[in-house]
Design a protein around this motif. Structure first.
Motif, PDB file in Angstrom:
ATOM      1  N   ILE A 518       0.874  -0.994   0.019  1.00 31.05           N
ATOM      2  CA  ILE A 518      -0.236   0.222   0.182  1.00 31.05           C
ATOM      3  C   ILE A 518       0.645   1.333   0.283  1.00 31.05           C
ATOM      4  CG2 ILE A 518      -0.943   1.912   1.634  1.00 31.05           C
ATOM      5  CD1 ILE A 518      -2.748  -1.672   2.175  1.00 31.05           C
ATOM      6  N   ILE A 638      -7.876   4.271   2.476  1.00 31.40           N
ATOM      7  CA  ILE A 638      -7.310   3.166   2.224  1.00 31.40           C
ATOM      8  C   ILE A 638      -6.485   3.667   4.277  1.00 31.40           C
ATOM      9  CG2 ILE A 638      -6.674   3.455  -0.077  1.00 31.40           C
ATOM     10  CD1 ILE A 638      -3.657   4.179   1.557  1.00 31.40           C
ATOM     11  N   VAL A 650       3.917  -1.369   3.369  1.00 27.14           N
ATOM     12  CA  VAL A 650       3.430   0.152   3.623  1.00 27.14           C
ATOM     13  C   VAL A 650       4.090   1.196   3.091  1.00 27.14           C
ATOM     14  CG1 VAL A 650       2.183   1.725   5.055  1.00 27.14           C
ATOM     15  CG2 VAL A 650       0.619  -0.385   5.000  1.00 27.14           C
TER      16      VAL A 650
END
Length: 825
Positions: A518, A638, A650
Motif C-alpha cells: 500500500i 485507505i 506500506v
C-alpha cells in the motif's frame, strides 16, 4: 367542535415553528411526526413536519389552513424530535436545517411550479412577443407546463422574464404543486387464474396448448416448475424471471392471460435482496478479547460511555460483534458508525456472517428510494422486522428513527470524517451519538487505536470508562517502521522520483514473495500546480483563491473547492513563455510512476476520483482482498480500519506536509494517520514493514510513530493544549463571515469582533482571513472564540445570538452571511 392548531417544522432556515390551522375533518387523523403540505410566503408550498398539536391560535398572525396530510402514520418519532432540538440548540442552527439533514431526500418532497392559462383572460394575442406566443400556443394544447418545459419551448435558459410578462398581461397564472419523490419498487408476479387453479380445467387448457401453442405450453410448464405447485410449498413467480427462464416475450404471457390461464398481479418489494444465510457463525473470543468484553460490560453498569483503546489489528471488531449480539438478544437495536463508506463493504461481510439479514446499511451512496426503505424498515416496531436490528453506516445513520436503541458503537472515533462541515447542522457525529444514546438510555462504545486527545482526556478524568488492548490478535507483531531520510537521499542523488530506494526495494521484495503493498499520499490528482519556469505564474481558480490541480486522466485542471475546470495551459498567461512545469505530485502521478518501476505489477488507485460510482469502493477493496491488485495507491480512505491479509509493505510518501499544516491539531492528526496506515501492514501471520519518507527523521511525531507511542504524543499535546487554551480545556466556536465585497466584509467583521469582545468574557481571536480567503466568489473572514470549560457554554450562545441580531440591524450587513461552527475541527 374543537379547533386544532399545529406547530410545524418548515424545511427552511427560519428560527421559529410556524402555526397552521387544522381543518376540522382532520382533527382525528392528524398527529405529531406526520408530513403536511402548507402554504408559506408568497404562494410557496412546503412539505412540513407536525411538531405540536394544540388549541392556541397564534397571536401575531392569522393561521392559514393545512393544505394536505401526506402520511397515515408518523415518519418521525418523539425521541427524534427531542434529539433534533438538542442538535439545533447545541450547534446553533434551526430545526428546519436539522430536518433537511435528517430526512432522506425522497421524503422531503419537491415543489414544482406549473404555468396555466388564466381562465378569465380576454386579451388579444396580438400584444404577445414571438416567445410569449409560443408558450401560449403550447398551453392551449397541454393545459399546464413546468418551468423546465417552458424553457425548452422558448429555447432559453432563463424563462422567468417571459413568464412575468405573461402574468402582467393577464394570460397565465402559476401554481405550486407538491410532488412525492419516493417511489416504491413494484414487481409484477404471475399466478394461475381461479379457473386454472382447478386441476380438471388446467388439464383441459394443457391439452389445448399442446395442439397449437407450444411456446405458451412451455411457459406454463416452466411456471408450474418455478411455483413448485406439486411439491407442497408453493412459491410466488416473478413475471421477469419466468420470461428470462423461457426466453418468452410479453405477448406470450398476455396470450395466457387472455385464455384465462394466468393472472398478473403487482406487489411492492424490497430494494434490498434478502440473502440465504444458512450457516451463521458464532465468533469465539480469545482470552484477551473475553477479558476486554467483560470489562466493558462491567463499566457500562456505572458509566454511559466507554473508550476501547486497542492497537491496530487487536481484534476490536470481534468485541463489537459480541456486544451487538447481546444487545439484539435483549430485544434492542444496535448502531455501528464508521467514518468512511469505504469501510462498510468489508465490515458488512463480517457482520452478515454473524447476523445474516439482521444487518441494514445506511449511507450516502444509497439512492434516495433505498434510503427511504431503510428508514421505513427501522421505523417498524414489529418483532418480525429483522432488518432494523443492527444498523451500520456513516454519520447520516444517526438520524434514523430508532425506537429501542440499546448500543451505539463509534469505530475510529478520532476520525475527522465524523464532522459535518456544510451545510448546517455542522455537527460531530461522535459527540452527537453520545447524546443520542443518552436519550434512548443506551450505551456508547468509542473505539480507536489512536483516540482523539479530547476523548482520551475524558477517559483519564474518568468521565468515560477506559479499556485498553496492547497486543495484536493472534500474537502478530506490530510492524517495523523504517524512516527514510529524503533530504539525505536527495543529497546523495539516489532518490528515484518521489520514492526512496528503501521503499522501492521493499515493494520489489514484497512482489517477489507474492505479497501486496500500500502506498499512501494524502493528495489526489496528478500534480498540484502548473508553474511558469520563467516568471513563476500559476493557474488559479477564477472563483476561489486556490491553484488548480492537474488531473491527467481527465486531462484538465480542476478546483477541488468549487469544481471549476479548464484545459491545461500551453503558454504562460503572464509572460507568454511556453516553459511550464508541473510541481508536486498526487495519487494519479504516483500510480503512473509506480507502473514504470514495476511494469508487471497490477496497480490500482483509491481516492475520491476513482470511487465516485456506487460500488467503486466495494469493487476495489474486493479486488485487493482477492489479490487481483498488487499495489494499492490511495489517500486517507485507505488508512481507516481496512483488514488485508497479504499486505507486507506500506509506504507513507510525504509525512512532512501533514505535520507542517498550520493547525493546533496537526501533530495529533499526523500521528493518527501514520499510525493507522501503518496498521494495514502485517496483520495476519507475518510482521509487516512501514517506510515513512520525511525530511525530518528526528521530529517527535515521527519518533512517536516509530515507537507506536501514543502515550508520549498525548502527553506532549495535552501540555500544549493547556498552555495555549485549546480543547479539552477550552471550548472553541468559530464564526465565519462571507460576502462577495471584500471591503464590506472587512468592515462587517471588525464591527462584529468589536461587539463580541465587549459582550463575551472569553478569548477572542480575529477577525482574520483563513488559509483560503475566497471560495465560490465569497470572501471569508473568521473569528475564533475560546470559552473556558467552567463557564456556561449555553449562556455564551445566548449572548452570541443577541449580538447577531444587533449585527443584522445594520442594513449594510443584510447580505453578509454568518456561519457558526461549534467545536470546529
Amino acid at each position: 367542535m374543537i379547533t386544532l392548531f399545529a406547530d410545524v417544522i418548515l424545511p427552511i432556515a427560519v428560527p421559529n415553528l410556524y402555526t397552521y390551522r387544522v381543518p376540522q375533518e382532520w382533527n382525528n387523523s392528524i398527529t405529531e411526526g406526520q408530513r403536511v403540505v402548507v402554504n408559506f410566503g408568497k404562494g410557496k408550498l412546503y412539505a412540513a413536519l407536525v411538531r405540536n398539536i394544540h388549541q392556541n391560535a397564534p397571536q401575531k398572525y392569522a393561521a392559514k389552513y393545512i393544505e394536505h396530510i401526506l402520511d397515515e402514520t408518523p415518519i418521525v418519532t418523539s425521541v427524534q424530535f427531542q434529539w433534533w432540538e438538542w442538535m439545533a440548540s447545541y450547534y446553533m442552527c434551526t430545526l428546519g436545517e436539522v430536518m433537511n439533514a435528517a430526512l432522506p431526500a425522497a421524503l422531503k418532497l419537491g415543489s414544482e411550479t406549473k404555468i396555466m392559462l388564466h381562465p378569465n383572460n380576454q386579451t388579444s394575442k396580438e400584444i404577445l412577443s414571438e416567445k410569449e406566443f409560443l408558450l401560449i400556443d403550447a398551453l392551449e394544447i397541454r393545459t399546464e407546463i413546468s418551468l423546465i418545459e417552458a424553457a425548452e419551448i422558448v429555447e432559453r435558459k432563463t424563462v422567468y422574464p417571459i413568464i412575468k410578462s405573461l402574468i402582467d398581461k393577464g394570460f397565465v397564472i402559476i401554481q405550486e404543486e407538491i410532488k412525492e419523490k419516493y417511489k416504491p419498487k413494484i414487481e409484477e408476479y404471475i399466478r394461475l387464474s381461479a379457473f386454472a387453479e382447478e386441476e380438471e380445467n388446467l388439464k383441459i387448457k394443457y391439452s389445448e396448448l399442446e395442439k397449437k401453442a407450444f411456446k405458451q405450453l412451455e411457459v406454463l410448464m416452466a411456471f408450474i416448475q418455478l411455483s413448485k405447485r406439486y411439491s407442497g410449498e408453493t412459491e410466488e413467480v416473478k413475471k421477469s424471471k419466468l420470461m428470462r427462464v423461457t426466453e418468452a416475450s410479453t405477448s406470450v404471457i398476455q396470450q395466457l392471460v387472455k385464455k384465462n390461464i394466468f393472472e398478473i398481479y403487482s406487489k411492492e418489494i424490497s430494494r434490498f435482496e434478502k440473502k440465504n444465510f444458512s450457516n451463521l457463525s458464532e465468533k469465539k473470543l480469545n482470552d484477551i478479547q473475553q477479558t476486554v468484553f467483560e470489562k466493558i460490560k462491567n463499566i457500562f453498569t456505572t458509566k454511559e460511555v466507554t473508550l476501547l483503546h486497542g492497537v491496530t489489528s487487536s481484534g476490536k471488531t470481534e468485541v463489537y460483534i459480541k456486544l451487538m449480539q447481546e444487545c439484539i438478544e435483549s430485544g434492542k437495536q444496535a448502531l455501528y458508525l464508521l467514518p468512511e463508506i469505504a469501510l462498510t463493504a468489508q465490515i458488512i461481510n463480517r457482520l452478515q456472517k454473524h447476523f445474516g439479514n439482521n444487518v441494514s446499511i445506511y449511507h450516502s451512496k444509497l439512492n434516495d428510494n433505498e434510503r427511504v426503505e431503510v428508514w421505513k424498515n427501522i421505523l417498524q416496531k414489529n418483532e418480525n422486522n429483522v432488518a432494523g436490528k443492527i444498523i451500520i453506516g456513516a454519520r447520516s445513520a444517526l438520524f434514523l428513527p430508532f425506537h429501542n436503541l440499546g448500543l451505539v458503537i463509534v469505530d475510529e472515533e478520532h476520525d475527522t470524517s465524523y464532522k459535518q462541515y456544510d451545510p448546517a447542522p455542522r455537527y460531530n457525529a461522535r459527540d452527537s451519538a453520545i447524546y443520542l444514546a443518552r436519550i434512548h438510555g443506551a450505551k456508547t462504545l468509542l473505539g480507536s487505536a489512536t483516540p482523539s486527545v479530547e476523548t482520551y482526556y475524558n477517559a483519564e478524568q474518568e468521565k468515560y470508562g477506559l479499556v485498553t488492548i496492547t497486543e495484536r490478535f493472534g500474537g502478530v507483531e506490530m510492524p517495523e517502521i523504517i524512516v527514510a531520510d529524503i533530504k539525505e537521499e536527495k543529497r546523495k542523488k539516489i532518490m528515484k522520483s518521489h520514492f526512496s530506494t528503501i521503499l522501492l526495494e521493499q515493494i520489489k521484495t514484497a512482489l517477489a514473495n507474492k505479497e501486496q503493498a500500500i502506498v499512501f499520499h494524502n493528495r489526489r490528482g496528478f500534480a498540484p500546480v502548473f508553474e511558469c519556469d520563467t516568471c513563476g505564474w500559476i493557474p488559479h481558480c477564477i472563483h476561489c483563491d486556490v491553484s488548480l490541480t492537474y488531473h491527467k486522466t481527465a486531462h484538465n485542471m480542476r478546483c477541488h473547492y468549487c469544481g471549476y475546470s479548464l484545459a491545461p495551459p500551453t503558454a504562460c498567461e503572464a509572460c507568454g513563455d511556453t516553459k511550464l512545469k508541473m510541481k508536486g505530485f498526487g495519487t494519479e502521478k504516483i500510480e503512473e510512476e509506480l507502473s514504470l518501476y514495476f511494469p508487471t505489477a497490477r496497480i490500482m488507485r483509491m481516492d475520491l476520483d476513482t470511487t465516485r460510482s456506487k460500488y467503486a469502493h466495494q469493487n476495489i477493496i474486493r479486488d485487493f482482498e482477492d489479490q487481483r491488485i498488487d499495489i494499492l495507491v490511495g489517500t486517507q480512505m485507505i488508512t481507516k480500519g481496512l483488514d488485508f491479509d497479504n499486505v507486507s509493505v506500506v509506504g507513507i510518501l510525504d509525512a512532512d506536509s501533514m505535520m507542517n499544516f498550520p493547525d493546533f491539531r496537526s501533530y495529533e492528526r499526523s500521528f493518527q494517520m501514520m499510525a493507522q496506515v501503518s496498521g494495514r501492514a502485517g496483520r495476519k501471520s507475518k510482521r509487516g514493514k512501514v517506510i515513512v519518507q520525511t525530511y525530518n527523521p528526528a521530529h517527535p511525531v515521527i519518533q512517536n510513530v516509530v515507537r507506536n507511542d501514543y502515550a508520549s504524543m498525548y502527553k506532549e499535546q495535552i501540555l500544549d493544549r493547556k498552555t495555549f487554551f485549546y480543547p479539552p480545556f477550552f471550548r472553541l466556536l468559530k464564526i465565519t463571515l462571507k460576502n462577495k465585497d471584500a471591503d464590506l466584509l472587512n468592515y462587517a467583521a471588525d464591527v462584529l469582533a468589536t461587539e463580541l469582545k465587549q459582550t463575551i468574557n472569553g478569548k477572542i481571536l480575529g477577525p482574520e482571513y483563513p488559509l483560503v480567503a475566497r471560495i465560490k466568489n465569497d470572501y471569508c473572514k473568521t473569528i475564533l472564540l475560546k470559552i473556558e470549560r467552567e463557564k456556561s457554554f449555553n449562556q455564551t450562545k445566548q449572548v452570541l445570538k443577541k449580538s447577531f441580531s444587533r449585527f443584522y440591524e445594520n442594513s449594510d450587513f443584510k447580505h453578509v452571511k454568518l456561519v457558526v461552527d461549534v467545536d470546529p475541527i
